[in-house]
Design a protein around this motif. Sequence first.
Motif, short mmCIF file in Angstrom:
data_model
loop_
_atom_site.label_atom_id
_atom_site.label_comp_id
_atom_site.label_asym_id
_atom_site.label_seq_id
_atom_site.Cartn_x
_atom_site.Cartn_y
_atom_site.Cartn_z
N ALA A 172 -5.52 -18.79 -38.80
CA ALA A 172 -5.27 -17.87 -38.01
C ALA A 172 -3.94 -17.77 -37.72
O ALA A 172 -3.59 -15.65 -37.87
CB ALA A 172 -5.06 -18.41 -36.46
N GLY A 173 -2.95 -17.89 -38.74
CA GLY A 173 -1.67 -17.54 -39.61
C GLY A 173 -1.82 -16.18 -39.64
O GLY A 173 -1.24 -14.97 -39.32
N TRP A 174 -2.92 -15.90 -40.66
CA TRP A 174 -2.69 -14.86 -41.52
C TRP A 174 -3.51 -13.74 -40.62
O TRP A 174 -3.33 -12.54 -40.91
CB TRP A 174 -4.02 -14.56 -42.52
CG TRP A 174 -2.98 -15.55 -43.95
CD1 TRP A 174 -2.56 -16.20 -44.71
CD2 TRP A 174 -1.99 -14.78 -44.50
NE1 TRP A 174 -1.77 -16.51 -45.91
CE2 TRP A 174 -1.15 -15.30 -45.63
CE3 TRP A 174 -2.04 -12.98 -44.38
CZ2 TRP A 174 0.09 -14.76 -46.59
CZ3 TRP A 174 -0.46 -12.64 -45.60
CH2 TRP A 174 -0.57 -13.29 -46.28
N LEU A 175 -4.38 -14.00 -40.15
CA LEU A 175 -5.07 -13.36 -38.81
C LEU A 175 -4.29 -12.41 -38.13
O LEU A 175 -4.61 -11.52 -37.75
CB LEU A 175 -6.38 -14.01 -38.49
CG LEU A 175 -7.32 -13.18 -37.95
CD1 LEU A 175 -7.84 -12.22 -39.39
CD2 LEU A 175 -8.80 -14.36 -37.54
N PHE A 176 -3.28 -13.35 -37.65
CA PHE A 176 -1.80 -13.14 -36.65
C PHE A 176 -0.70 -12.59 -37.03
O PHE A 176 -0.91 -11.00 -36.66
CB PHE A 176 -1.75 -13.89 -35.99
CG PHE A 176 -3.11 -15.13 -34.61
CD1 PHE A 176 -4.56 -14.82 -34.65
CD2 PHE A 176 -2.04 -15.78 -34.18
CE1 PHE A 176 -4.67 -15.66 -33.64
CE2 PHE A 176 -2.74 -16.19 -33.15
CZ PHE A 176 -4.22 -16.16 -33.08
N THR A 177 -0.50 -12.17 -37.83
CA THR A 177 0.17 -11.70 -38.88
C THR A 177 -0.33 -10.00 -39.19
O THR A 177 0.46 -9.22 -39.46
CB THR A 177 1.03 -12.38 -40.29
OG1 THR A 177 -0.62 -12.84 -40.39
CG2 THR A 177 2.10 -12.49 -39.04
N PRO A 224 -2.50 -7.25 -38.48
CA PRO A 224 -2.15 -6.00 -37.97
C PRO A 224 -0.21 -5.72 -38.18
O PRO A 224 -0.65 -4.79 -39.00
CB PRO A 224 -2.77 -6.66 -35.89
CG PRO A 224 -3.27 -7.78 -36.47
CD PRO A 224 -3.34 -9.16 -37.60
N ALA A 225 0.46 -6.22 -38.50
CA ALA A 225 1.48 -5.84 -38.12
C ALA A 225 1.53 -5.58 -39.10
O ALA A 225 2.78 -4.73 -40.04
CB ALA A 225 2.34 -7.18 -37.24
N LEU A 226 1.40 -6.50 -40.09
CA LEU A 226 1.93 -5.93 -41.61
C LEU A 226 0.65 -5.33 -41.77
O LEU A 226 1.59 -4.72 -42.90
CB LEU A 226 1.36 -7.83 -42.76
CG LEU A 226 1.80 -8.12 -43.86
CD1 LEU A 226 3.31 -8.71 -42.89
CD2 LEU A 226 1.29 -9.84 -44.06
N LEU A 284 0.05 -2.46 -40.72
CA LEU A 284 0.83 -1.04 -39.64
C LEU A 284 2.35 -1.14 -41.03
O LEU A 284 2.72 0.20 -40.61
CB LEU A 284 1.42 -1.82 -38.20
CG LEU A 284 -0.45 -1.32 -37.61
CD1 LEU A 284 0.34 -2.02 -36.07
CD2 LEU A 284 -0.64 0.08 -38.04
N VAL A 285 2.73 -2.39 -40.95
CA VAL A 285 4.37 -2.44 -41.40
C VAL A 285 4.65 -1.83 -43.09
O VAL A 285 5.17 -0.79 -43.53
CB VAL A 285 5.02 -3.24 -41.03
CG1 VAL A 285 6.50 -3.45 -42.23
CG2 VAL A 285 5.78 -3.03 -39.84
N LEU A 314 2.14 -0.18 -44.03
CA LEU A 314 0.97 1.74 -44.44
C LEU A 314 2.46 2.29 -43.29
O LEU A 314 1.75 3.32 -44.66
CB LEU A 314 0.12 1.74 -42.86
CG LEU A 314 -1.19 2.70 -43.71
CD1 LEU A 314 -1.10 2.56 -44.87
CD2 LEU A 314 -2.21 2.39 -42.37
N PHE A 315 3.37 1.96 -42.80
CA PHE A 315 4.12 3.18 -42.34
C PHE A 315 6.20 2.89 -42.78
O PHE A 315 6.56 3.61 -42.47
CB PHE A 315 3.85 2.99 -40.81
CG PHE A 315 2.90 4.05 -40.34
CD1 PHE A 315 1.95 5.28 -40.56
CD2 PHE A 315 1.78 2.70 -40.25
CE1 PHE A 315 1.28 5.92 -40.49
CE2 PHE A 315 0.21 3.47 -39.07
CZ PHE A 315 0.09 5.39 -40.10
#
Lengths: 350, 410, 277
Positions: A26-31, A33-35, A37-38, A40-41
Motif C-alpha cells: 500500500a505504501g508504494w501504491l499510495f506514493t 501517483p505523486a512520485l 507526476l513528480v 515526469l514533470f
Amino acid sequence: MTTQQKTATVTARTGRNRFARQQAAAGWLFTLPALVLVALFVGLPVLMAAWVSVSGWRGRGSPFSGDVPFVGLDNYQTLLAGGGLATQDLGTALRNNLWYVLLVVPTQTVVALLLAVAVNQRALKGRGFFRTAFYFPSVTSSVAIVVVFLFLFGASGAVNQVIGWFGVNGPNWFADPRGVLHLLLGVVGVDSGGALADHDVLGISLWEWLAGPSVAMSALIILAVFTTSGTFMLLFLAGLQNISAEVGEAATVDGASAWQRLRYVTVPMLRPVLFTVLTLGLVGTWQVFDQVYTGTQGGPAKTTITPAYLSYTASFEQQQWGQGAAIAFLLFFIIVVLTVVQRAFLRDNR
Amino acid sequence: MKRTRALLAAGATSVLLLTACGGSGFDDQGSGGGQQTSGPAKLQVLIGSSGQAETNAVTQAADAWAKSAGDSVTVTAASDLNQQLAQGFASSNPPDVFYVGSDTVASYASNGSLLAYGDELKDKDDFYPNLRDAFTVDGEFYCAPKDFSTLALVIDEKAWQAAGLTDADVPTTWDQLASVAQRLTTGGRTGLVTSSEFQRLGVFAAQAGGSLVTDGKATASSAQMVQGLTYVKSLLANGSMKFAADVGAGDGTEALGTGKAAMTIEGNWIVGGVASSYPDLQYKVVKLPAGPAGPATFTYTNCWGIAADSKNQAAAKQLVEAMTSSDQQLTFAKAFGVMPSVQSAADGFRQQFPAQAAFIDSAADAQALPNEAGVSDVITDLNSKLEGLGTGDPQQILDATQQNLEAALK
Amino acid sequence: MTAHLVRRSLGYAVLTVLALVYVFPFLVQVANAFKTDGDATADPLDLLPLPGTTAAFTTLFTQLDFPRAAMNSAIVAVCVTIGRVFFDCLAGYALARLPFRGRSVVTAAFIAVIAVPPVVLLIPKFLVLNQLAIYDSYTGMILPLIADAAGVFIMKNFFESVPRSVEEASYLDGAGTFRTFWSVVLPMSRPAVVTICILSFQASWNELSHFVVSRSSPDLNTLTTLVATLSNGGAFGQANQYPLKLAAAALMTLPVALLFFVFQRHVMSASEGAVKE
C-alpha cells in the motif's frame, strides 16, 4: 459483515508478516501517483534541460532526434566568457536580480517581522482587520498586482500625485532606466566610474554593476515587498505564538524597553522562523519572472531583465534554446549555492 | 478480497482523476512527414494581428480563398507571435502560414523552419525590390512580403497653424526641421516626439548616409552614423525634441494624440491608431526631410511565412498568392490601413488614400533594417542605449554596437 | 499614564496608515475600473467615480472572451486542487505511516524536488509536454501542476500528529489500509485537507508561467495569460486602456478574495503548518 469477519480472522491467523507486506505494498501504491507526476514533470524536465544546454538544438523538431549535435559546454562558454551580447545580457540580468535580492530580502523580512509583532499584541483592537489588510496582497495574483502597479506608478499616476503633495516631482517610474545608486552618487558629485568603468565582469563594467536597481526596478522591488510581507508576517506570527507570553512579560518587569525586548528576546527566539523566511525569500527573489513578463518585458534599457526572463526570451524569442537552458541551470546553481551558504552561515552564528 | 479491491479503487480513482481532468485537447498532431497529395487541405494560419479589423479582414479573405479552392482555413490571431511560432516549430506541428517580421526571418531561416518559396511565386517581380531584399537570406528569397509601411513626418495641423507656419514651411532639410521643431515647442508641447528606438531615430543616420550593415560588414560606428545621431542629440539638447517615454506617452502616436507633441515620426499605422483613439486630431503627413546624403526613410514589413514542416505547402502557396494579389491588398488597405507590397497597387492606393501619399511616395527612398541573424538582438541592445542618448555620447554608443554587430555577423 | 496613552494612539495611527497603504492599491484598482480612459489617466486618485461607466467590463465580456478564460481558469484550478489533495494525502499518509522498503529514498526524492526552483523548469517543461504530445491541451496545463512535493510534506507532517490508536482500532475491525486511510484517518484531517485545498486553488488560479509555456491556443487562455497579454501590449493592448486592464485584474482577484475571506482562519493557520515543516 461476513466478509469483514472473515478478513479479520484471516489477518489474525497469518499474523504480522502478512500485514506488514500489505502495508508495504500500500505504501508504494499510495506514493506512486505523486512520485510518477513528480518524476515526469520535475525529474524528466531537469534531465532534458541538461541535454539541451549542451546541445546545439535550435528549436526545430525534437531535441532528441539524431541530427541535433552535442556541443559540450559551448553554450555555457558563450554565456560566461563569450564577451558578446549573450554575456552582456547575462551580466545585466544578474546585476539587476542581485540588487533586487539585496533590497527585497532584508526589507520584506524586517517589514514582515515588525508587522507581525504589531498585530500580535493582545491589547490591539481590530487585530483581525489589520492582519487581513496586510495579508490580502499575498493572495492576489502577481499578474493582477502588476497591472495595478503599472497604473499607480505611471508618469502622472497616483503615486506621483501623492508625492506631488509634498512638492516632490516623481519620476516616470517604469520608463526610467537610471540606476538609483548612480543617482545618489550623482548628488554627491560622482558622475563617472573612473577606473571602475574600464573593468568588465561578464561584459558589463564595474561602474555599471554599481548602478543599483533602476528606478523601474525599484518599483518592482516595492511591489515585491508589498506582496510578500503578508505571507512572511503570518510565518512570524506563528512563531511568535509559540513563544510563551510570559517570557515577554518577564522582560517587561525587568524594565526592558520595547526595542530591547524585540532585539534580545523575540528575535533570538524566532531564529528558526527567521531562517525559513530568509530561505524562502532568497529562493523566491531569484526567480522573478511574472512581474517582468507582465509588466516591463525587461525594459527600460534592459534594467529589469532577470535570468529567469532572459532564459525565456533566449529560447522562445531568439531560438537560442541551448543558451536558454544553460541560463536556467546557472540560475539553479546560484540558488542552490546561496541556500547552502546561507544555511551554513546561520548555523555558525548560532 | 476487500483490501485488494480498495487498493484497486484507489488506483482507479487516480486514473480517473488524471483522465477526467485531461479530457479535451488540441492534440491532433499528425505524425510522420511527407506532403499531403490528395483531398482538401486544412490550413492553419497564425497572424500577429494589429486588432479586430485586421483579424476579420484576413479571416474573410482566407475564407473566400478556401471556398474557391475547396480547402479549409483557420485563421488565429496570436497573442505572442514569436513565442507561439517557436513552440510550433519545436513541436514539429507549426501553423502552415504565418506572419514573419523582417527582423526574425533570418533566425527562422537559420534553424530550417522556414520554406524558401519566394522565387516560385508568379508575380515575384511585382514586389518592391527593397521588400524582396528584406526577406532574402543568403541569396534565397524566402517569403512573400505581406504589406509594408514607411516612416514619414506626421504633423498636428492645429499646432502648426498656431505657430504661424504654412505649407511653405514643411521641412525638407535638417536645418528646417530643427527650426520648425523649435518654433512648435511651447509650454506643454514638444516640437518633435518619437520613441527612442533605432527603428525611429535611425532614419537620421540613414539620411546622413549611414547604415548598420553595409555589404555584410558591420558599419555601425561609421562617421555617417555618428553624424545622424549627433543631429538627434542636438535636437534633444535644446528641448525641441523629446522621447515619448519622457513625456509620459507610449509612442509617438499617443504623444501626438494627447497634444504632448506637435510632430512625430511614424508609419502609416498611425492612421488607424488616430482614428480609433483620437478621432478629433487633425494632422498631415509629409515626407521626412533629406539629410546631408539625401532623402532616406525606413520601411517595415512582414511576410507570409510557410513552414518547412507544413504538409500543405502547395495549398499554402496558393493562399499566399491570393493574399498578395493587387486587389486583395487594396482591400486590406481599406480594412486596416496597410500599404500594398506590390508596385502595381501603388496608384490605386494613392487614389484611395490621397492623405497618405507621403508614405507611399517614400517607398523609393526606403531601406529595411538589416535582416542578418542576430542583428535584431544587437538593435534591441542599441535601443536600450539610445534611451540615454540625451546625455550619452553617440560615438561611444555606436562603438559598442559596432562590437556587438561584428560578433553577431561573424 | 498620559505618555502611555499618547504612545498607544500613535501606535494605532501608524498601523492604520500602514493598513491604508496596503489596501489603497485595491481601492484605486476598483475605482478606476469604472472610469473612462481619459478620467483614469487624468485623475487616478478619485475614488468615487460618479457617474461612472461600465464600458471596461462590457469590452471584457464582448470583445475579449473573458468568460472563456475564466472558465479555463476554473477548470484548471478545480482539477489541480482535486488532484493535489488526493495525491498529496495518499503520499503523505504513506510517508507518515506505512512502513515500506525505500520509504527514506522516496522521502529524500520529494525533498530534492522541493529544492528545484519552478522557474528553472520553464523551458524543459515545454519540451516534456511536447514530447508527451500533451502540449496545448488541458492535460498539459493540469497534470504538471498536480505534481506538488510541498503538499505531500504538509500532509505527512499532519498525519504524523494523528494518534495511532484510531488506526489500530480500524485494523482490528478488519479494515484494509486504504479503507482505514479513507474513512478513518482522512475525516479526522479536515483542517489540513481544507488548507491544502485553499493553497492549491489559490496557487493554480494565480499561476502564470506554466500556462505561458504549456499552451498557445487562444481558446486555452487562462485569466492570468489573458490579462498578462492585455498588460504587455499584445493583441489588444493600447497603452492607455487602464480601466480595461484594471477591471480585468479586479475580476480575476474576486474568486481568490472570496475564498480568502470565507476561509480566513484556515489560510492564516496554513502558514503555521508550513513553519513546522
